[in-house]
Design a protein around this motif. Structure first.
Motif, short mmCIF file in Angstrom:
data_model
loop_
_atom_site.label_atom_id
_atom_site.label_comp_id
_atom_site.label_asym_id
_atom_site.label_seq_id
_atom_site.Cartn_x
_atom_site.Cartn_y
_atom_site.Cartn_z
N GLY A 140 -11.62 1.63 11.70
CA GLY A 140 -11.96 1.06 10.39
C GLY A 140 -12.47 2.11 9.43
N PHE A 141 -12.52 3.38 9.93
CA PHE A 141 -12.94 4.49 9.05
C PHE A 141 -11.80 5.49 8.90
N HIS A 166 0.83 -1.22 0.00
CA HIS A 166 0.00 0.00 0.00
C HIS A 166 0.85 1.25 0.00
N TYR A 204 -20.73 14.76 9.72
CA TYR A 204 -19.41 14.78 10.36
C TYR A 204 -18.44 13.95 9.53
N ALA A 232 -3.59 2.64 15.04
CA ALA A 232 -3.93 3.61 13.98
C ALA A 232 -3.55 3.03 12.62
N HIS A 233 -2.86 1.90 12.63
CA HIS A 233 -2.36 1.29 11.37
C HIS A 233 -2.88 -0.14 11.25
N ASN A 241 -12.31 1.79 5.59
CA ASN A 241 -11.04 1.39 4.98
C ASN A 241 -10.92 -0.13 5.05
N HIS A 244 -8.67 7.51 6.42
CA HIS A 244 -7.39 7.06 5.85
C HIS A 244 -6.52 8.28 5.57
N ARG A 245 -5.21 8.07 5.67
CA ARG A 245 -4.28 9.18 5.42
C ARG A 245 -4.36 9.61 3.95
N LYS A 255 -14.79 15.85 20.09
CA LYS A 255 -13.33 15.92 19.96
C LYS A 255 -12.63 15.54 21.26
N ARG A 311 -15.78 15.24 6.30
CA ARG A 311 -14.35 14.96 6.50
C ARG A 311 -13.84 13.87 5.55
N LYS A 338 -9.57 9.65 0.34
CA LYS A 338 -10.63 10.60 0.72
C LYS A 338 -11.88 10.24 -0.08
N LYS A 390 -12.27 7.30 18.16
CA LYS A 390 -12.32 7.28 16.70
C LYS A 390 -13.26 6.17 16.25
N LEU A 391 -13.82 6.31 15.05
CA LEU A 391 -14.60 5.23 14.46
C LEU A 391 -13.58 4.33 13.76
N ARG A 437 1.46 -8.49 4.29
CA ARG A 437 2.21 -7.28 3.91
C ARG A 437 3.70 -7.54 3.76
N ARG A 493 -10.35 -1.50 -1.30
CA ARG A 493 -10.19 -2.80 -0.61
C ARG A 493 -11.39 -3.09 0.30
C1 SDX Z 1 -4.32 1.32 7.59
O1 SDX Z 1 -1.36 4.34 5.23
C2 SDX Z 1 -1.87 3.27 4.83
O2 SDX Z 1 -1.89 2.95 3.63
C3 SDX Z 1 -2.33 2.35 5.90
C4 SDX Z 1 -3.11 1.13 5.43
C5 SDX Z 1 -2.23 0.16 4.73
O3 SDX Z 1 -2.75 -0.63 3.96
O4 SDX Z 1 -1.02 0.16 5.07
O5 SDX Z 1 -4.16 1.51 4.57
C6 SDX Z 1 -3.74 0.40 6.61
O6 SDX Z 1 -3.63 1.71 8.50
C7 SDX Z 1 -5.72 1.83 7.39
C8 SDX Z 1 -6.14 2.84 8.47
C9 SDX Z 1 -6.56 2.03 9.69
N1 SDX Z 1 -6.79 2.91 10.87
C10 SDX Z 1 -8.01 3.05 11.37
O7 SDX Z 1 -9.04 2.61 10.86
C11 SDX Z 1 -8.03 3.82 12.68
C12 SDX Z 1 -9.12 4.89 12.60
N2 SDX Z 1 -8.72 5.87 11.59
C13 SDX Z 1 -8.02 7.02 12.06
O8 SDX Z 1 -7.21 6.89 13.17
C14 SDX Z 1 -7.58 7.95 10.96
O9 SDX Z 1 -8.55 7.96 10.00
C15 SDX Z 1 -6.24 7.73 10.29
C16 SDX Z 1 -5.14 7.69 11.28
C17 SDX Z 1 -6.25 6.47 9.49
C18 SDX Z 1 -6.05 8.94 9.40
O10 SDX Z 1 -6.05 10.04 10.26
P1 SDX Z 1 -5.93 11.51 9.66
O11 SDX Z 1 -4.85 11.57 8.64
O12 SDX Z 1 -5.93 12.49 10.79
O13 SDX Z 1 -7.30 11.64 8.87
P2 SDX Z 1 -7.80 12.96 8.26
O14 SDX Z 1 -6.73 14.00 8.13
O15 SDX Z 1 -8.54 12.57 7.04
O16 SDX Z 1 -8.84 13.50 9.41
C19 SDX Z 1 -9.73 14.52 9.05
C20 SDX Z 1 -10.64 14.72 10.23
C21 SDX Z 1 -9.92 15.05 11.52
O17 SDX Z 1 -10.84 15.75 12.30
P3 SDX Z 1 -10.77 17.42 12.26
O18 SDX Z 1 -9.44 17.79 12.89
O19 SDX Z 1 -10.87 17.83 10.80
O20 SDX Z 1 -11.97 17.86 13.10
O21 SDX Z 1 -11.36 13.50 10.49
C22 SDX Z 1 -11.07 13.07 11.80
C23 SDX Z 1 -9.77 13.69 12.18
O22 SDX Z 1 -9.70 13.80 13.59
N3 SDX Z 1 -10.97 11.61 11.73
C24 SDX Z 1 -11.77 10.78 12.39
C25 SDX Z 1 -11.36 9.50 12.00
N4 SDX Z 1 -10.35 9.58 11.13
C26 SDX Z 1 -10.11 10.90 10.97
N5 SDX Z 1 -12.78 11.00 13.27
C27 SDX Z 1 -13.40 9.89 13.75
N6 SDX Z 1 -13.06 8.61 13.41
C28 SDX Z 1 -12.05 8.38 12.54
N7 SDX Z 1 -11.73 7.15 12.24
#
Ligand code: SDX
Length: 394
Positions: free
Chosen positions: A270-271, A194, A320, A228-229, A329, A273-274, A262, A324, A277, A267-268, A356, A282
C-alpha cells in the motif's frame, strides 16, 4: 555488460505510448481524467458519469447522462448459462481465478460485439462489460459463500445494485445504505483509470493482436491480480491483520525494520508507486471515504484503521521511506473501507477490476482507433550465447 550490449533492465518497464485519456504528475501528486482533477470527479460526479467521460472525452449533459445510465443498467444481467461455468470451480477458488475465466467467457455469448476493429462492436462490448462486471464479481462471491445469486435490479444505482447483489438474499428485502453506496461509487471512480499501468499495458498489447474486446479485458484482469499491482489492497490488509495479530501498534517498529532489511524481501504494502513520488491523490480521498464509512458504521475505533494511521504516521517520519519518496497509494486505505462495507479480502482486487474495466476499454479504444496502430512487439536486448555449432559440443 554482456560483451554485446549494455543492458538496461528498466528498458521494457518504461516503454512509452501516447494517450489523451489520463494524466498523472507523480511529483505533484496530480491525477486528471480527460483533464478533470480526480478530487472534483470523486466529489461532484458518479461512477457512470466518469465512465461516460473516459469513453467519450466529455462529461455527459443531462440527456446523455440519463441515456447512458439506462443503457448500462439495462445490460446488467448475464447469460443464465454462466452459472454452469461457475459450477466448474471449487467453492474456495480465488474470486480472481473465477473472474478471469468469466470475463473471457463473455466472448462466447456475444458474437455481435467481438470484432475489435468494428467501432459499433467495441461500443456494445464496452456497455456489456461495464454493466456485467458487478454482476460477475457478485456471482463469484455468492458462489464462494454458497448463497443464491441475486439478479440485478434496474431501479437501483450502479453501486447500489452491486451492494444488493453482494449482500442481499431472496429471503428479505435489501435496503441500500446511501453512505456505503456513495463510498463504493467513489472507490469505483478512484480506480477507473490510471494511464499506462501494468494491466492497461497488458490490455493494449493483447488487444493489438486483434483479439476480441472480452479476451483483452480478461488479460487485464489476470495482470491486475498480482500483489505488486491490483492485488496490493488484499496484500495490504493481510499485512495489517498480521501486525495486529502479532500485537498491533507496538509491533509496527519491528515490522518496519523487516521492511528496511533488503534481504527480507518484505515490502510495506500500500506504499510506493512506479509514478507517484509524492502522495497518491487517491489515497487522501480513500482515507476520507474510510472516515465516513467507519463513522456511519460506528467503527471509528476500528483497530485496523487506527493501526493503518499509525503505520502511515511512522513511515512518513522515517527517513527510509521519506528518502525513497514512498507514500501511501490508492491501495493503502481501500482495503479497510471495503472490509468495513463487508467485502471479503479476497474480493478487493475483483472490485478493483470491476472499476478499472472502463479505463481498460477506453485505452483499448484509443489504441485501436489510431489508424497507425500495429500489433505490439516489444524488442529485446539479446544476452545469450553467440552463434555456435553442435559439432563442437559433442
Ligand atoms: C497500483 O502503475 C499504476 O498506476 C498502478 C496503480 C493503478 O492504479 O493501476 O496505481 C495501482 O498498483 C498501486 C501500487 C500497489 N502496490 C503496492 O502497494 C505494493 C507495494 N509497493 C511496491 O511493490 C512498489 O512500491 C511498487 C512496485 C509499487 C513500485 O516499485 P518501484 O518502482 O521499485 O518503486 P521505487 O523505484 O520508487 O523504489 C525505490 C526504492 C527501492 O529501494 P532501493 O533499491 O532504492 O533501496 O524504494 C523501495 C524499492 O525497493 N520500495 C519499497 C516499497 N516500494 C518501493 N520498500 C518498501 N516498501 C515498499 N512498498
Amino acid at each position: 555488460q554482456t560483451g554485446m550490449f549494455t543492458y538496461d533492465p528498466g528498458f521494457l518497464s518504461t516503454a512509452a505510448c501516447q494517450s489523451a485519456i489520463t494524466y498523472i504528475d507523480g511529483d505533484k501528486g496530480e491525477l486528471l481524467y480527460r483533464g478533470y482533477p480526480i478530487e472534483q470527479l470523486a466529489t461532484q460526479c458518479d461512477y457512470l458519469d466518469t465512465c461516460y467521460l473516459l469513453l467519450n472525452g466529455e462529461l455527459p449533459d443531462a440527456a446523455q447522462r440519463g441515456d447512458f445510465h439506462k443503457l448500462v443498467l439495462h445490460h446488467t444481467m448475464v447469460a443464465e448459462q454462466m452459472q454452469f461455468f461457475l459450477r466448474g470451480f471449487r467453492r474456495d477458488a480465488h474470486p480472481m481465478a473465477i473472474l478471469t475465466g468469466l470475463v473471457g467467457a463473455l466472448s462466447a455469448f456475444y458474437h455481435d460485439s467481438t470484432d475489435i476493429n468494428n467501432p459499433r462492436h467495441r461500443e456494445i462490448a464496452a456497455i456489456r462489460m461495464i454493466a456485467k462486471l458487478p454482476t460477475l464479481v457478485a456471482m463469484a462471491y455468492k458462489y464462494g459463500v454458497g448463497q443464491p445469486y441475486m439478479y440485478p435490479r434496474n431501479e437501483l444505482s450502479y453501486a447500489g445494485n452491486f451492494l444488493r447483489m453482494m449482500f442481499g438474499t431472496p429471503c428479505e428485502d435489501y435496503v441500500v445504505n446511501p453512505v456505503l453506496e456513495r463510498a463504493l461509487d467513489r472507490i469505483f471512480i478512484l480506480h477507473a483509470d490510471h494511464e499506462q499501468n501494468a494491466s492497461t499495458s497488458t490490455v493494449r498489447l493483447c488487444g493489438s493482436s486483434g483479439t476480441n474486446p472480452f479476451a483483452a479485458i480478461a488479460a487485464g484482469v489476470a495482470c491486475l491480480w498480482g500483489p505488486a499491482h491490483g492485488g496490493a489492497n488484499e496484500a495490504c490488509l493481510n499485512m495489517l491483520e498480521d501486525i495486529q495479530a502479532q500485537g498491533g501498534i507496538s509491533k509496527v517498529g519491528e515490522y518496519m525494520e523487516k521492511v528496511k532489511d533488503k534481504n527480507s524481501g518484505v515490502k510495506l504494502m500500500g506504499f510506493g508507486h512506479r509514478v507517484y513520488k509524492n502522495y497518491d491523490p487517491r489515497a487522501k480521498l480513500m482515507q476520507e471515504t474510510c472516515n465516513e464509512v467507519l463513522a456511519e458504521l460506528g467503527l471509528e475505533n476500528d483497530p485496523l484503521f487506527k493501526l493503518a494511521k499509525e503505520v502511515e504516521r511512522i513511515a512518513l517520519e522515517d527517513d527510509y521511506f521519506v528518502s525513497r519518496k514512498l507514500y501511501p497509494n490508492v491501495d493503502f486505505y481501500s482495503g479497510i473501507v471495503q472490509r468495513a462495507i463487508g467485502i471479503p479480502v479476497n474480493l478487493f482486487t475483483g472490485v478493483f477490476a470491476l472499476a478499472r474495466t472502463v479505463g481498460w476499454i477506453a485505452q483499448l479504444n484509443e489504441m485501436i482507433s489510431d489508424p497507425e496502430y500495429k500489433i505490439g512487439r516489444p524488442r529485446q536486448l539479446y544476452t545469450g550465447s553467440v552463434r555456435r555449432d553442435i559439432g563442437a559440443a559433442k
